[in-house]
Design a protein around this motif. Sequence first.
Motif, PDB file in Angstrom:
ATOM      1  N   THR A  47      14.616   2.612  47.925  1.00 23.07           N
ATOM      2  CA  THR A  47      14.373   2.049  49.243  1.00 23.07           C
ATOM      3  C   THR A  47      15.686   1.984  50.021  1.00 23.07           C
ATOM      4  N   GLU A  48      15.583   1.704  51.309  1.00 20.05           N
ATOM      5  CA  GLU A  48      16.785   1.600  52.142  1.00 20.05           C
ATOM      6  C   GLU A  48      17.697   0.501  51.631  1.00 20.05           C
ATOM      7  N   ALA A  49      17.112  -0.641  51.223  1.00 20.31           N
ATOM      8  CA  ALA A  49      17.916  -1.752  50.706  1.00 20.31           C
ATOM      9  C   ALA A  49      18.613  -1.363  49.413  1.00 20.31           C
ATOM     10  N   GLN A  50      17.928  -0.624  48.548  1.00 15.49           N
ATOM     11  CA  GLN A  50      18.524  -0.213  47.277  1.00 15.49           C
ATOM     12  C   GLN A  50      19.655   0.785  47.489  1.00 15.49           C
ATOM     13  N   VAL A  51      19.499   1.678  48.468  1.00 12.18           N
ATOM     14  CA  VAL A  51      20.569   2.629  48.783  1.00 12.18           C
ATOM     15  C   VAL A  51      21.805   1.882  49.280  1.00 12.18           C
ATOM     16  N   LYS A  52      21.609   0.895  50.149  1.00  9.17           N
ATOM     17  CA  LYS A  52      22.725   0.091  50.634  1.00  9.17           C
ATOM     18  C   LYS A  52      23.345  -0.711  49.490  1.00  9.17           C
ATOM     19  N   GLY A  53      22.479  -1.158  48.574  1.00  5.36           N
ATOM     20  CA  GLY A  53      22.979  -1.892  47.412  1.00  5.36           C
ATOM     21  C   GLY A  53      23.833  -1.015  46.517  1.00  5.36           C
ATOM     22  N   LEU A  54      23.434   0.259  46.365  1.00  6.84           N
ATOM     23  CA  LEU A  54      24.236   1.203  45.595  1.00  6.84           C
ATOM     24  C   LEU A  54      25.609   1.390  46.245  1.00  6.84           C
ATOM     25  N   ASP A  55      25.628   1.522  47.568  1.00  5.88           N
ATOM     26  CA  ASP A  55      26.901   1.657  48.283  1.00  5.88           C
ATOM     27  C   ASP A  55      27.791   0.428  48.032  1.00  5.88           C
ATOM     28  N   ARG A  56      27.162  -0.749  48.048  1.00  5.03           N
ATOM     29  CA  ARG A  56      27.922  -1.984  47.800  1.00  5.03           C
ATOM     30  C   ARG A  56      28.415  -2.021  46.347  1.00  5.03           C
ATOM     31  N   TYR A  57      27.574  -1.567  45.420  1.00  7.10           N
ATOM     32  CA  TYR A  57      27.928  -1.504  43.991  1.00  7.10           C
ATOM     33  C   TYR A  57      29.188  -0.661  43.799  1.00  7.10           C
ATOM     34  N   LEU A 150      30.668 -12.482  49.278  1.00 11.29           N
ATOM     35  CA  LEU A 150      29.353 -11.940  49.610  1.00 11.29           C
ATOM     36  C   LEU A 150      28.358 -13.051  49.946  1.00 11.29           C
ATOM     37  N   PHE A 151      28.846 -14.282  49.988  1.00 16.64           N
ATOM     38  CA  PHE A 151      28.002 -15.439  50.295  1.00 16.64           C
ATOM     39  C   PHE A 151      28.660 -16.248  51.415  1.00 16.64           C
ATOM     40  N   THR A 152      27.884 -17.067  52.055  1.00 20.42           N
ATOM     41  CA  THR A 152      28.424 -17.969  53.079  1.00 20.42           C
ATOM     42  C   THR A 152      28.058 -19.396  52.731  1.00 20.42           C
ATOM     43  N   GLU A 153      28.879 -20.321  53.183  1.00 23.26           N
ATOM     44  CA  GLU A 153      28.607 -21.744  52.981  1.00 23.26           C
ATOM     45  C   GLU A 153      28.069 -22.334  54.275  1.00 23.26           C
ATOM     46  N   LYS A 154      27.002 -23.094  54.151  1.00 18.81           N
ATOM     47  CA  LYS A 154      26.407 -23.726  55.321  1.00 18.81           C
ATOM     48  C   LYS A 154      26.068 -25.174  55.010  1.00 18.81           C
ATOM     49  N   SER A 155      26.072 -25.961  56.044  1.00 16.60           N
ATOM     50  CA  SER A 155      25.641 -27.349  55.878  1.00 16.60           C
ATOM     51  C   SER A 155      24.126 -27.396  55.821  1.00 16.60           C
ATOM     52  N   GLU A 156      23.609 -28.527  55.403  1.00 16.65           N
ATOM     53  CA  GLU A 156      22.149 -28.686  55.298  1.00 16.65           C
ATOM     54  C   GLU A 156      21.466 -28.378  56.628  1.00 16.65           C
ATOM     55  N   ALA A 182      23.029 -16.488  50.522  1.00 15.28           N
ATOM     56  CA  ALA A 182      23.283 -15.077  50.203  1.00 15.28           C
ATOM     57  C   ALA A 182      23.329 -14.243  51.475  1.00 15.28           C
ATOM     58  N   SER A 183      24.304 -13.338  51.545  1.00 17.48           N
ATOM     59  CA  SER A 183      24.396 -12.431  52.688  1.00 17.48           C
ATOM     60  C   SER A 183      23.451 -11.253  52.494  1.00 17.48           C
ATOM     61  N   LYS A 184      23.233 -10.507  53.574  1.00 22.44           N
ATOM     62  CA  LYS A 184      22.383  -9.320  53.485  1.00 22.44           C
ATOM     63  C   LYS A 184      22.978  -8.324  52.495  1.00 22.44           C
ATOM     64  N   GLU A 185      24.293  -8.216  52.452  1.00 24.60           N
ATOM     65  CA  GLU A 185      24.951  -7.270  51.550  1.00 24.60           C
ATOM     66  C   GLU A 185      24.665  -7.574  50.090  1.00 24.60           C
ATOM     67  N   VAL A 186      24.745  -8.857  49.706  1.00 24.81           N
ATOM     68  CA  VAL A 186      24.521  -9.193  48.307  1.00 24.81           C
ATOM     69  C   VAL A 186      23.043  -9.108  47.956  1.00 24.81           C
ATOM     70  N   LEU A 187      22.169  -9.357  48.913  1.00 22.23           N
ATOM     71  CA  LEU A 187      20.734  -9.194  48.662  1.00 22.23           C
ATOM     72  C   LEU A 187      20.392  -7.728  48.412  1.00 22.23           C
ATOM     73  N   ASP A 188      21.042  -6.832  49.163  1.00 27.42           N
ATOM     74  CA  ASP A 188      20.847  -5.392  48.922  1.00 27.42           C
ATOM     75  C   ASP A 188      21.363  -5.011  47.542  1.00 27.42           C
ATOM     76  N   LEU A 189      22.522  -5.566  47.163  1.00 32.29           N
ATOM     77  CA  LEU A 189      23.093  -5.280  45.849  1.00 32.29           C
ATOM     78  C   LEU A 189      22.145  -5.736  44.737  1.00 32.29           C
ATOM     79  N   VAL A 190      21.550  -6.894  44.905  1.00 33.80           N
ATOM     80  CA  VAL A 190      20.608  -7.397  43.903  1.00 33.80           C
ATOM     81  C   VAL A 190      19.363  -6.521  43.846  1.00 33.80           C
ATOM     82  N   GLU A 191      18.903  -6.058  45.015  1.00 33.17           N
ATOM     83  CA  GLU A 191      17.747  -5.152  45.021  1.00 33.17           C
ATOM     84  C   GLU A 191      18.052  -3.888  44.231  1.00 33.17           C
TER      85      GLU A 191
END
Length: 333
Positions: A47-57, A150-156, A182-191
């Motif tokens: 999938t498109e997300a998996q291809v982007k995840g491979l690039d991130r890998y 690859l992650f961001t910190e946010k308040s409640e 989780a950022s979009k980049e790390v979600l793609d990497l996990v996919e």
Amino acid sequence: MINFHKDHKSLVNTSLSVFAGLSILIAVVPAYQMQKTQPLPSMQPMTEAQVKGLDRYISEGCVACHTQQVRNIEMDKVWGGRPSVPSDYYYSKKRMDVWRQSPSILGSERTGPDLTNVGKRQAGREWHLLHLYNPRSVVKESVMPGYPWLFTEKSEKEVTDKDVVVPVPAKFLRNSTRKIVASKEVLDLVEYLVSLKQPDMEAVYDFIPALKKDKPAAAGGTPAGLPDGSVLYSNTCAACHQADGKGLPGAFPPLAGSPIVNDASPETLIRIILQGYDARAEYGVMAPFADMLSDEEIAAIATHERSSWGNKAPAVTPEEVKKVREYIQTLNQ
């Protein structure tokens, strides 16, 4: 005769010619042949997300510590159910662009575990997110570095319904009042990581246990009185070698035009059918058929292969199969 001791120009030119020839033979020709690899029937396009995840890998340097290759040795059985074949990498071998070749994901070092089958071993996306944020949160002894960028910190109050919040244990947080998103980049990497499941090749052998019970017989048989070789081939061999005998590049070798199939002596072909075959790393392992097929059935299959798809080799008799079978049994005693 060229005197390389005094004619330095000839020495350099000869060296360059030999280097160029060896480069073409060892690198260019195999690379060209690999372009003909085809995917296994059970494989799905990335999938498109998996291809982007491979690039991130690749960009995060995961290949430095993780392999994606199962070798045909006992210690590698923990990483997959079978040795890897070129077809396993069909969807990850695309060129990155005009100037860059596909990234190598085979790896050469296992500082961390092999990831060929990690999608089956660890299918939970939440586990992968925790592992990427801080590996020690899920594997106490891990030496893998974390990837907090690859992650961001946010308040409640900043967290929205679209955010994927990672349940990081408090002791691994820099600020326990903040949420890890989780950022979009790390979600793609996990996919990509959860998609790493060794394609099943067992399905092509599902028919084998019932082969003798379910095989249909030909009306009238062949002129030699053998079972119908074309039917037996369809039930036994076509799933791998294909109905047209062309095989599947990167997985199963072709029979059409094969020098082994067309050899005047059928001994090697008979031995392969009886004993199976596992001598070429670029192809999948062939199961042995000695206990599944009779001499007559093997003779019929071999005769069909030697007379189809442009092959023109003499027919095989049950007596020839019996002779090879007995010879093999003698060697195994």
